[in-house]
Design an enzyme around this catalytic site. Structure first.
Site, short mmCIF file in Angstrom:
data_model
loop_
_atom_site.label_atom_id
_atom_site.label_comp_id
_atom_site.label_asym_id
_atom_site.label_seq_id
_atom_site.Cartn_x
_atom_site.Cartn_y
_atom_site.Cartn_z
N ALA A 15 0.84 -1.20 0.00
CA ALA A 15 0.00 0.00 0.00
C ALA A 15 0.87 1.25 0.00
O ALA A 15 1.95 1.27 0.59
CB ALA A 15 -0.92 0.00 1.22
N ARG A 27 5.50 0.75 -7.99
CA ARG A 27 6.23 0.08 -9.09
C ARG A 27 7.68 -0.18 -8.66
O ARG A 27 8.20 -1.28 -8.84
CB ARG A 27 6.20 0.94 -10.36
CG ARG A 27 6.90 0.29 -11.54
CD ARG A 27 7.11 1.26 -12.66
NE ARG A 27 5.89 1.60 -13.36
CZ ARG A 27 5.37 0.90 -14.38
NH1 ARG A 27 5.96 -0.21 -14.77
NH2 ARG A 27 4.26 1.28 -14.97
N GLU A 48 -3.32 -12.15 -3.61
CA GLU A 48 -4.78 -12.03 -3.70
C GLU A 48 -5.16 -10.57 -3.47
O GLU A 48 -4.53 -9.89 -2.69
CB GLU A 48 -5.50 -12.82 -2.61
CG GLU A 48 -5.56 -14.31 -2.83
CD GLU A 48 -4.47 -15.00 -2.05
OE1 GLU A 48 -4.05 -14.46 -1.01
OE2 GLU A 48 -4.01 -16.06 -2.50
N ASN A 53 -11.24 -4.19 -6.61
CA ASN A 53 -10.18 -3.18 -6.46
C ASN A 53 -9.52 -2.93 -7.84
O ASN A 53 -8.48 -3.49 -8.17
CB ASN A 53 -9.16 -3.67 -5.44
CG ASN A 53 -8.10 -2.64 -5.12
OD1 ASN A 53 -7.99 -1.61 -5.79
ND2 ASN A 53 -7.33 -2.91 -4.08
N TYR A 60 -1.26 -4.28 -10.93
CA TYR A 60 -0.56 -5.57 -11.07
C TYR A 60 -0.50 -6.02 -12.53
O TYR A 60 0.50 -6.61 -12.95
CB TYR A 60 -1.21 -6.63 -10.17
CG TYR A 60 -0.94 -6.37 -8.71
CD1 TYR A 60 0.36 -6.37 -8.21
CD2 TYR A 60 -1.98 -6.11 -7.81
CE1 TYR A 60 0.62 -6.10 -6.87
CE2 TYR A 60 -1.74 -5.86 -6.47
CZ TYR A 60 -0.43 -5.86 -6.01
OH TYR A 60 -0.17 -5.59 -4.70
#
Ligand SMILES: CC(C)(COP(=O)(O)OP(=O)(O)OC[C@H]1O[C@@H](n2cnc3c(N)ncnc32)[C@H](O)[C@@H]1OP(=O)(O)O)[C@@H](O)C(=O)NCCC(=O)NCCS
Length: 105
Positions: A15, A27, A48, A53, A60
């Site tokens: 996060a 990144r 997961e 989201n 991702y």
């Protein structure tokens, strides 16, 4: 936060504070984790996230992860989890001594 196994690593938590998003922080963090996992000989990195989201899904995907399966009610309520994976290297031969029974050969 990441857990390392022999073949697979699992990304548990990632996060960035809202005020610092979209500046390449996640990144860079993930690139570093992917490099560490590759150096450690890990085959694949798994994670997961909540299927709804969209920001994380796009993030991702942008980092080369593929979506594998939806796990219904993963978070206790109605929401599904989406599993994603990034393969880091080709599989190696396992040290398995199992042989098919003679009548199969
Ligand atoms: C997902 C999260 C970690 C991304 O962090 P970030 O530092 O903003 O991401 P980056 O700036 O490194 O983004 C890299 C690329 O991912 C994609 N991306 C990231 N956030 C995105 C968004 N909100 N919408 C679309 N694409 C997005 C883009 O391709 C982006 O490149 P670009 O900015 O050049 O277009 C951040 O949004 C976050 O903390 N979310 C809340 C926690 C969470 O959901 N964690 C993931 C579940 S474990």
């Amino acid at each position: 936060m990441m857990e390392f196994g022999d073949e697979r690593a699992h990304l548990v938590l990632m996060a960035v504070r809202p005020a610092h998003r979209r500046r390449g922080v996640a990144r860079r963090l993930l690139d570093w984790l992917l490099e560490s996992a590759t150096t450690a000989g890990i085959e694949s990195l798994h994670l997961e996230l909540r299927a709804g989201n969209q920001a994380a899904r796009r993030f991702y995907r942008a980092l080369g992860f593929g979506e594998t399966i939806l796990v219904p009610r993963y978070y206790g309520g109605t929401e599904s989890a989406l599993r994603m994976v990034r393969v880091l290297r080709p599989p190696l031969p396992a040290d398995v001594h199992w042989q098919p029974p003679a009548h199969w050969r």
